[in-house]
Motif scaffolding. Structure first.
Motif, PDB file in Angstrom:
ATOM      1  N   LYS A   1      -3.429   3.796   2.501  1.00 39.66           N
ATOM      2  CA  LYS A   1      -3.369   2.657   3.417  1.00 39.66           C
ATOM      3  C   LYS A   1      -3.748   3.055   4.827  1.00 39.66           C
ATOM      4  O   LYS A   1      -4.564   2.393   5.481  1.00 39.66           O
ATOM      5  CB  LYS A   1      -1.961   2.060   3.388  1.00 39.66           C
ATOM      6  CG  LYS A   1      -1.761   0.911   4.364  1.00 39.66           C
ATOM      7  CD  LYS A   1      -0.341   0.404   4.297  1.00 39.66           C
ATOM      8  CE  LYS A   1      -0.117  -0.715   5.310  1.00 39.66           C
ATOM      9  NZ  LYS A   1       1.278  -1.228   5.282  1.00 39.66           N
TER      10      LYS A   1
ATOM     11  N   ILE B   1     -10.199   1.700  -0.985  1.00 35.21           N
ATOM     12  CA  ILE B   1      -9.650   0.382  -1.305  1.00 35.21           C
ATOM     13  C   ILE B   1      -9.871   0.041  -2.776  1.00 35.21           C
ATOM     14  O   ILE B   1      -9.005  -0.558  -3.426  1.00 35.21           O
ATOM     15  CB  ILE B   1     -10.282  -0.691  -0.388  1.00 35.21           C
ATOM     16  CG1 ILE B   1      -9.657  -0.612   1.008  1.00 35.21           C
ATOM     17  CG2 ILE B   1     -10.089  -2.083  -0.961  1.00 35.21           C
ATOM     18  CD1 ILE B   1     -10.218  -1.596   1.988  1.00 35.21           C
TER      19      ILE B   1
ATOM     20  N   TYR C   1      -7.202   0.770  -5.456  1.00 40.60           N
ATOM     21  CA  TYR C   1      -5.997  -0.030  -5.605  1.00 40.60           C
ATOM     22  C   TYR C   1      -6.078  -0.845  -6.899  1.00 40.60           C
ATOM     23  O   TYR C   1      -7.136  -1.376  -7.256  1.00 40.60           O
ATOM     24  CB  TYR C   1      -5.831  -0.982  -4.417  1.00 40.60           C
ATOM     25  CG  TYR C   1      -5.294  -0.330  -3.174  1.00 40.60           C
ATOM     26  CD1 TYR C   1      -3.985  -0.521  -2.780  1.00 40.60           C
ATOM     27  CD2 TYR C   1      -6.096   0.481  -2.374  1.00 40.60           C
ATOM     28  CE1 TYR C   1      -3.478   0.061  -1.622  1.00 40.60           C
ATOM     29  CE2 TYR C   1      -5.609   1.081  -1.225  1.00 40.60           C
ATOM     30  CZ  TYR C   1      -4.304   0.869  -0.860  1.00 40.60           C
ATOM     31  OH  TYR C   1      -3.813   1.455   0.286  1.00 40.60           O
TER      32      TYR C   1
ATOM     33  N   ILE D   1      -5.322  -6.500  -0.770  1.00 42.07           N
ATOM     34  CA  ILE D   1      -6.048  -5.935   0.365  1.00 42.07           C
ATOM     35  C   ILE D   1      -7.290  -6.782   0.695  1.00 42.07           C
ATOM     36  O   ILE D   1      -8.260  -6.274   1.244  1.00 42.07           O
ATOM     37  CB  ILE D   1      -6.431  -4.458   0.086  1.00 42.07           C
ATOM     38  CG1 ILE D   1      -6.937  -4.241  -1.349  1.00 42.07           C
ATOM     39  CG2 ILE D   1      -5.247  -3.567   0.307  1.00 42.07           C
ATOM     40  CD1 ILE D   1      -8.358  -4.577  -1.585  1.00 42.07           C
TER      41      ILE D   1
ATOM     42  N   GLN E   1      -8.101  -6.827   4.458  1.00 41.20           N
ATOM     43  CA  GLN E   1      -8.630  -5.532   4.891  1.00 41.20           C
ATOM     44  C   GLN E   1     -10.076  -5.363   4.429  1.00 41.20           C
ATOM     45  O   GLN E   1     -10.933  -4.886   5.182  1.00 41.20           O
ATOM     46  CB  GLN E   1      -7.752  -4.419   4.313  1.00 41.20           C
ATOM     47  CG  GLN E   1      -7.770  -3.125   5.106  1.00 41.20           C
ATOM     48  CD  GLN E   1      -6.713  -2.155   4.631  1.00 41.20           C
ATOM     49  OE1 GLN E   1      -6.266  -2.226   3.492  1.00 41.20           O
ATOM     50  NE2 GLN E   1      -6.315  -1.240   5.492  1.00 41.20           N
TER      51      GLN E   1
END
Length: 450
Positions: free
Chosen positions: A225, A258, A261, A267, A270
Motif C-alpha cells: 500500500k 496494485i 491485490y 483500490i 488509487q
C-alpha cells in the motif's frame, strides 16, 4: 491491592519485555475501545515511582499517552490532542531508537493516529497560516512551536523515517527498515501538501543513497500500500522535472503492485489516480493508447481524454485541443499534468503535418513529391487553429488578428514547429529556409513512435 493504573503499567512492561509489538501498540492507542479508553483517561497521573519499572526511554511515552487520553476523552480538545499525540510520537521515536522492528506496529499505529488527529484538527480548526517552511526554520534557528501543525507533523514523521532508514541491523527481518515505505510514503505525501518538493526530493535521495538492504516494493500487504504511495509521489517529482521515461517506469511498477491485490475494487480510486497520469504519458512516450475496457471501467478518464484531447490529437485539431486543455486545466495543474499535456500538443502538430504532407504528396506525384512548401503547412495551421463549425461543416472565421499576408502564423513559426518535430525524431527530413520548404525522407518520413 493492585489499581487499574498499576495493572496497565504491569501489562505494558510485560509487552515491552516480551517484545510484543501488537500488545504494546494496544497499550498506546487512542482507540483501545470505548470503556477502556475512558478508564485510561481517568487514571491518576503516574508518579516517577509508578513508572520506575519501565525502561527509562519508555516512561515519557506512557506519560504523554495518558495525558493524551485525558485530552481526547475528558477535555475533548482537538488542539491539545494533536500536541499531546505529537509529543507521544516524538518520545516513541526516541524509545524505538534502540529497539528492533518488534516496535514497528506501535510506531505505525501511532503515526497513523497522529495523521488522523491532524486531519480532524484541520476540519475543525484549520491553520490560519502555514508558517515558515521547515528548511527556513532550521536555518534561522526558530522554534518548531511557531510552525504550523502540518510542519510539526512533517517533522515528527521525518524523524520516524530517519529512524527506520538509519537502522544498521543487517538482517532486514529484524530491522526497522522492513516498514520504511510506510514512513516514506506518508512523508513525501506531507511534503507535497506543504508544497516543499525539494524536501521530498531530498528524502528520495537519502533512500537511494543508503548502503543497507531495503525491503522489496511488492512485499507484504502493508508494504504494498505504501510502496504504491511512494511510487506515485516519486513519479510526480519526475513528472515535474519532465523526466517522462522515469515517470512512466515508476507508475508501471505501481500498477504491477496494485495488480497483485486480490480485490481490485478496493483500490479503484488509487488505480484511477495512476492512470490519470499514465494514459497521456504512454501516448506521449510510445504513442500507445489503453484498451477499450479501461475507458469502460473509468468513464471520467474517457471524458477527459478519449472523447476530447485524444480525438483532437487524432484529427490534428489544434483549436479543439486548446479548448479542452483550458477546460480541464485546473485538473491538469492539480495533478502536475500541465507540462505533459502541453508536450502532447506536439502530437497534434505532428498529425496535422502528416495529413497535410499526404495531401500535398498526392497532388504533386513525382520525383519532388517529398518536398513540401511551408505555405502548405501555413494554410493547414491557419485552418486548424481558427476554424469554426457552421451547420456541421468547418469554415474559417473572419480575418481578425491575422498577420501580413492573411495568416496568423508566420513562416518562421511554421519552421520552428517543423524543426522541433525533426529534433524529437517525430519527422525525418530537414527544413530549407532559403527555399521555404521541408525535404522529407523518401522512406519512412513519419516513423512509428512505438
Amino acid at each position: 491491592m493492585s489499581t487499574p493504573l498499576a495493572q496497565y503499567l504491569t501489562n505494558t512492561l510485560g509487552y515491552i519485555r516480551r517484545e510484543d509489538g501488537n500488545g504494546f501498540r494496544n497499550c498506546i492507542t487512542i482507540s483501545p475501545g470505548p470503556s477502556e479508553g475512558t478508564l485510561r483517561a481517568y487514571f491518576p497521573d503516574p508518579s516517577e515511582f509508578d513508572l520506575y519499572p519501565l525502561p527509562e526511554k519508555f516512561r515519557s511515552v506512557i506519560k504523554s499517552y495518558l495525558k493524551l487520553m485525558k485530552s481526547v476523552y475528558i477535555l475533548n480538545d482537538v488542539d491539545a490532542s494533536f500536541n499531546d499525540i505529537n509529543d507521544m510520537m516524538s518520545s516513541l521515536n526516541r524509545a524505538a531508537d534502540t529497539q528492533t522492528n518488534w516496535i514497528n506496529p506501535a510506531l505505525i499505529n501511532a503515526s497513523t493516529e497522529l495523521i488522523s488527529v491532524y486531519q480532524v484538527k484541520q476540519k475543525t480548526k484549520p491553520d490560519e497560516k502555514q508558517g515558515e517552511s521547515l528548511d527556513i526554520m532550521e536555518m534561522s534557528g526558530m522554534s518548531n512551536s511557531s510552525s504550523s501543525s502540518l510542519e510539526k507533523l512533517a517533522s515528527t514523521v521525518n524523524n520516524s523515517f530517519k529512524l527506520s532508514l538509519n537502522d544498521k541491523n543487517p538482517d532486514i527481518r529484524q530491522s526497522k527498515r522492513s516498514d520504511i515505505y510506510f514512513f516514506l510514503g506518508n512523508l513525501i505525501k506531507i511534503y507535497f501538501k506543504l508544497g516543499k518538493l525539494e524536501l521530498a526530493k531530498s528524502v528520495e535521495k537519502a533512500l537511494k543513497g543508503t548502503r543497507f538492504e531495503l525491503p522489496p516494493l511488492n512485499g507484504p500487504i502493508r508494504t504494498k500500500k505504501y510502496a504504491v504511495t511512494y511510487l506515485y509521489y516519486s513519479a510526480l517529482l519526475s513528472l515535474d522535472d519532465s523526466d517522462f521515461i522515469s515517470t512512466e517506469s515508476k507508475l508501471v511498477k505501481a500498477m504491477d503492485i496494485i495488480n497483485l491485490y486480490n480485490e481490485p475494487n478496493l483500490i479503484i480510486k488509487q488505480t484511477e489516480k495512476i492512470l490519470m497520469i499514465l494514459i497521456p504519458l504512454r501516448l506521449y512516450n510510445s504513442k500507445i493508447l489503453p484498451h477499450n475496457d479501461i475507458w469502460i471501467r473509468f468513464p471520467n478518464l474517457k471524458y477527459i481524454y478519449k472523447d476530447t484531447l485524444f480525438k483532437a490529437i487524432h484529427r490534428g485539431d489544434l483549436k479543439s485541443f486548446d479548448i479542452y486543455q483550458k477546460k480541464f486545466q485546473l485538473i491538469f495543474l492539480k495533478r502536475h499534468l500541465y507540462l505533459l499535456i502541453e508536450n502532447l500538443k506536439s502530437l497534434c502538430y505532428l498529425q496535422l503535418i502528416k495529413k497535410t504532407s499526404l495531401i500535398v504528396t498526392e497532388l504533386n506525384k513525382g520525383n519532388t513529391s517529398h518536398i513540401i512548401p511551408l505555405s502548405a503547412y501555413q494554410v493547414a495551421l491557419e485552418f486548424s487553429t481558427r476554424h469554426v463549425l457552421n451547420n456541421g461543416s468547418y469554415a474559417l472565421p473572419s480575418s481578425t488578428g491575422v498577420t501580413e499576408g492573411g495568416f496568423s502564423h508566420h513562416l518562421d513559426a511554421v519552421e520552428c514547429i517543423l524543426a522541433n518535430l525533426i529534433y524529437t525524431e517525430k519527422i525525418k527530413g530537414y527544413v530549407s529556409h532559403g527555399n521555404k520548404c521541408i525535404v522529407l525522407s523518401k522512406t519512412n518520413a513519419f516513423p512509428n513512435q512505438q
